[in-house]
Design an enzyme around this catalytic site. Structure first.
Site, short mmCIF file in Angstrom:
data_model
loop_
_atom_site.label_atom_id
_atom_site.label_comp_id
_atom_site.label_asym_id
_atom_site.label_seq_id
_atom_site.Cartn_x
_atom_site.Cartn_y
_atom_site.Cartn_z
N TYR A 316 0.83 -1.20 0.00
CA TYR A 316 0.00 0.00 0.00
C TYR A 316 0.87 1.25 0.00
O TYR A 316 1.73 1.42 0.87
CB TYR A 316 -0.92 -0.01 1.22
CG TYR A 316 -1.92 1.11 1.21
CD1 TYR A 316 -2.92 1.15 0.25
CD2 TYR A 316 -1.87 2.13 2.14
CE1 TYR A 316 -3.85 2.18 0.22
CE2 TYR A 316 -2.79 3.16 2.13
CZ TYR A 316 -3.77 3.18 1.16
OH TYR A 316 -4.67 4.20 1.13
N CYS A 601 -0.32 48.14 -13.81
CA CYS A 601 1.08 48.46 -13.56
C CYS A 601 1.82 48.55 -14.90
O CYS A 601 1.45 47.89 -15.88
CB CYS A 601 1.68 47.36 -12.68
SG CYS A 601 3.48 47.45 -12.47
N CYS A 604 3.24 44.80 -15.27
CA CYS A 604 2.52 43.54 -15.07
C CYS A 604 1.02 43.77 -15.08
O CYS A 604 0.55 44.89 -15.28
CB CYS A 604 2.97 42.85 -13.78
SG CYS A 604 2.46 43.72 -12.28
#
Length: 664
Positions: A316, A601, A604
């Protein structure tokens, strides 16, 4: 045997492959049946008729109405509340039908918190919990399954309660904060946009964004170091002395002293040490190594490992343990692996002479051992990506039962007489490779030792000064590195971390370039909102403490109601305040989603707040100005030269470079 027996034991497996493995372990030729287009199996074992039927993971989930905030919830069939889970209806119908005539019920789902909840819910809604048992195994081998069937226990209510609490806490947190974000957007733009937040997801996103902003605002600073070349025998050794200087003048003064100094070998130390073999994998370690060497994402590793487990090839995988108990027959596994890995087993036997001692790690898991290959033969072909992971797991297991490598080291201390300066030179040789042959993923230096004696004079060939730049202390994450960070902070579980990381990508909060994670403008704005308006409930510390409380439920120290009540009270407090700021949140999100106009901005997509700059570019400009003054003091360069060096440095953050580009 009949496909519709009257009195039988109903064994509930988590997936169809697991159900088939259980049936084949209990009988050589189990009767294969089908209803609602789902296969199930009927076998007679030790005088009892057993019906083995699969679920498809969770068949039930929490549901609440469309109100906000919402604190009332109930369990409902997954297919009723999630259109993407319609396929679960046939499994729901099958188990509902088969539960009616069952004498006993056995939860044979994966032995972890989720498996315990899956089986519990099915028995609770369709059967009788008073007649229910738990079947616990760590591998889908015949031996493990028969042993688990012979040692049935009562239902593991601590694990069940821990799972239910986790579902409820995550549901309350996720549904309410996610709705808060979406309602805020709709209140401003009248648009329904899917946004999400999560108890573990959100602090993880916040950390990535904080880390990225710190990196992008980084301004490197200059310092000076002295490089020295010395001749030892027929070798030339280069090194930087263990000292840095803020100014060129002080560096030059010290360099002149080195040129005049005499160098001697002060000390030579030879040591032999063991390079300890690694323990077997837990899931986190496997995800890290598979990411490093196979370039697999954590979630992809988890999915591949699940398939290997269901195929009976490994134990497992969702385990935190690095230990393998004595009950696991190592020699039998090694013998079984010979069919698939004949050469590796030959090397292992040559190294160990047939004596296998597991290198146990420090981490443990009460439910499962470390991940190990079962020794079962590969049936047919498996996909290449899956095979590569299987080979990695096998090699790690073989390395863990191999022998430690032996490394010889040479430490040479060079003393520069009269100036109180020593320099250490290190070399290492591999004397005995041991486990390194079986697990060749780690690069280990194998060098020739320096041919020199203590007291011998060393010729200084050259001394030079070089200006270098500081480097940022934070680095961007890969998916694997982010997963390790989550693990270190105890955010989420072995079974959830990989999926949470993928969710952040699905929500367009994060993107990946060349294996590195970057936040998107949307991700940054969501973080700003979470930090401004939901600060405490999105903190790493609070989330980590909640994990401890969920673990306390599993240990029987806390109840589900106590933890859910605390979560509800905390959320209620924040959501009362939310109404006052809903409009601000909606405007901010609507802008970055392109639903409302705003001044961007210069550099950006974020909103301009200071003279055409977003706050992050503005902060970068302030840091740049401070750094330029320091540069001038240290280097005597003019501003134009300084800006050029900052701009061309790989250490400089993008926000800083953007600002510099406008100044050059």
């Amino acid at each position: 045997m009949s496909c519709e027996p009257k009195n039988y034991v109903l064994i509930i497996a988590e997936k169809s492959k697991a159900a088939k493995k259980i049936a084949e372990a209990l009988a050589e030729k189990p009767t294969i049946c089908k209803k609602y287009s789902v296969n199930y199996w009927v076998v007679k074992f030790k005088g009892k008729v057993n019906v083995i039927a699969p679920a498809a993971g969770h068949l039930f989930n929490l549901y609440g109405d469309d109100s906000f905030p919402v604190f009332s919830m109930e369990w409902k069939p997954l297919w009723e509340i999630d259109s993407s889970a319609k396929y679960t209806k046939k499994y729901y119908s099958l188990l509902s039908f088969l539960s009616k005539n069952a004498l006993e019920y056995i939860n044979a789902c994966d032995y972890d918190i989720e498996g315990s909840v899956i089986g519990y819910m099915i028995i609770k809604f369709f059967g009788d919990l008073k007649r229910a048992k738990r079947m616990k195994f760590s591998a889908l081998t015949k031996h493990d399954i028969l042993n688990a069937y012979a040692n049935l226990s009562s239902l593991d209510y601590n694990m069940i309660n821990a799972g239910i609490a986790r579902h409820k806490v995550d549901w309350l947190w996720g549904i309410n904060v996610s709705r808060a974000l979406m309602i805020a957007v709709k209140s401003v733009s009248n648009k329904k946009i899917v946004l999400s937040a999560g108890r573990v997801q959100s602090p993880t996103l916040i950390h990535v964004v904080d880390n990225e902003i710190s990196r992008e605002q980084y301004v490197p600073l200059p310092f000076y170091k002295i490089n020295v070349k010395i001749a030892i025998g027929n070798q030339t050794i280069s090194f930087s002395i263990d000292r840095t200087f803020d100014s060129k003048e002080t560096a030059q003064e010290f360099a002149n002293k080195i040129k005049k100094a005499k160098a001697f070998v002060k000390e030579i130390k030879l040591e032999e040490k063991s390079l300890i073999r690694p323990p077997p994998f837990n899931l986190g370690d496997l995800q890290v190594e598979a990411g490093r060497y196979l370039n697999y994402s954590p979630y992809y590793v988890e999915r591949l490992a699940e398939e290997l487990y269901l195929d009976g090839l490994i134990s497992y995988p969702r385990t935190n343990s690095q230990k393998i108990p004595p009950s696991v027959d190592i020699k039998e596994i090694v013998s079984g692996l010979e069919g698939n890995f004949k050469n590796l087993i030959g090397i292992l036997r040559n190294i160990t002479k047939g004596e296998y001692v597991v290198r146990q790690g420090s981490k443990d898991d009460p439910a499962h051992p470390a991940i190990y290959p079962t020794g079962n033969k590969i049936q047919g072909k498996i996909p290449l990506q899956q095979y590569k992971l299987y080979e990695l797991i096998t090699r790690r297991f073989l390395a863990s039962i191999s022998k430690d490598a032996v490394i010889q080291t040479q430490r040479v201390i060079i003393e520069l007489k009269g100036i109180n300066q020593t320099q250490e030179i290190n070399r290492q040789k591999i004397k005995f490779k041991g486990w390194l042959i079986l697990y060749p993923y780690h690069e280990i230096k194998d060098e020739e030792f320096l041919d020199i004696k203590e007291g011998e004079e060393v010729k200084i060939d050259s001394v030079s000064i070089k200006m270098d730049l500081t480097k940022p202390t934070v680095k961007r994450y890969s998916k694997v590195q982010l997963l390790k960070w989550m693990e270190n902070w105890k955010l989420g579980t072995e079974a959830t971390r990989g999926r949470i990381i993928e969710t952040l990508f699905d929500r367009k909060y994060l993107i990946q370039k060349r294996g590195v994670i970057y936040p998107t403008p949307l991700g940054i704005v969501v973080v700003e909102i979470l930090k401004d308006y939901f600060k405490d409930i999105t903190s790493v510390e609070l989330t980590s403490k909640m994990e401890e409380k969920l673990e306390s439920i599993e240990e029987g120290k806390l109840t589900v109601d106590e933890v859910v009540k605390e979560t509800t009270a905390m959320l209620s407090n924040y959501l009362e305040k939310y109404e006052r700021v809903k409009g601000q949140i909606g405007i901010k999100l609507s802008k970055i989603l392109g639903l409302k106009k705003y001044e961007k901005c210069k550099f950006c997509e974020l909103e301009a707040e200071y003279n055409g700059l977003c706050k992050y570019h503005y902060e970068a400009s302030i840091k740049l100005k401070e750094a330029i003054n320091l540069w001038k003091n240290r280097t005597k360069l003019d501003e134009k030269q300084i800006l050029k060096k900052i701009y061309t440095s790989n250490s400089t953050g993008k926000y800083v470079k953007d600002v510099v580009s406008q100044m050059m």
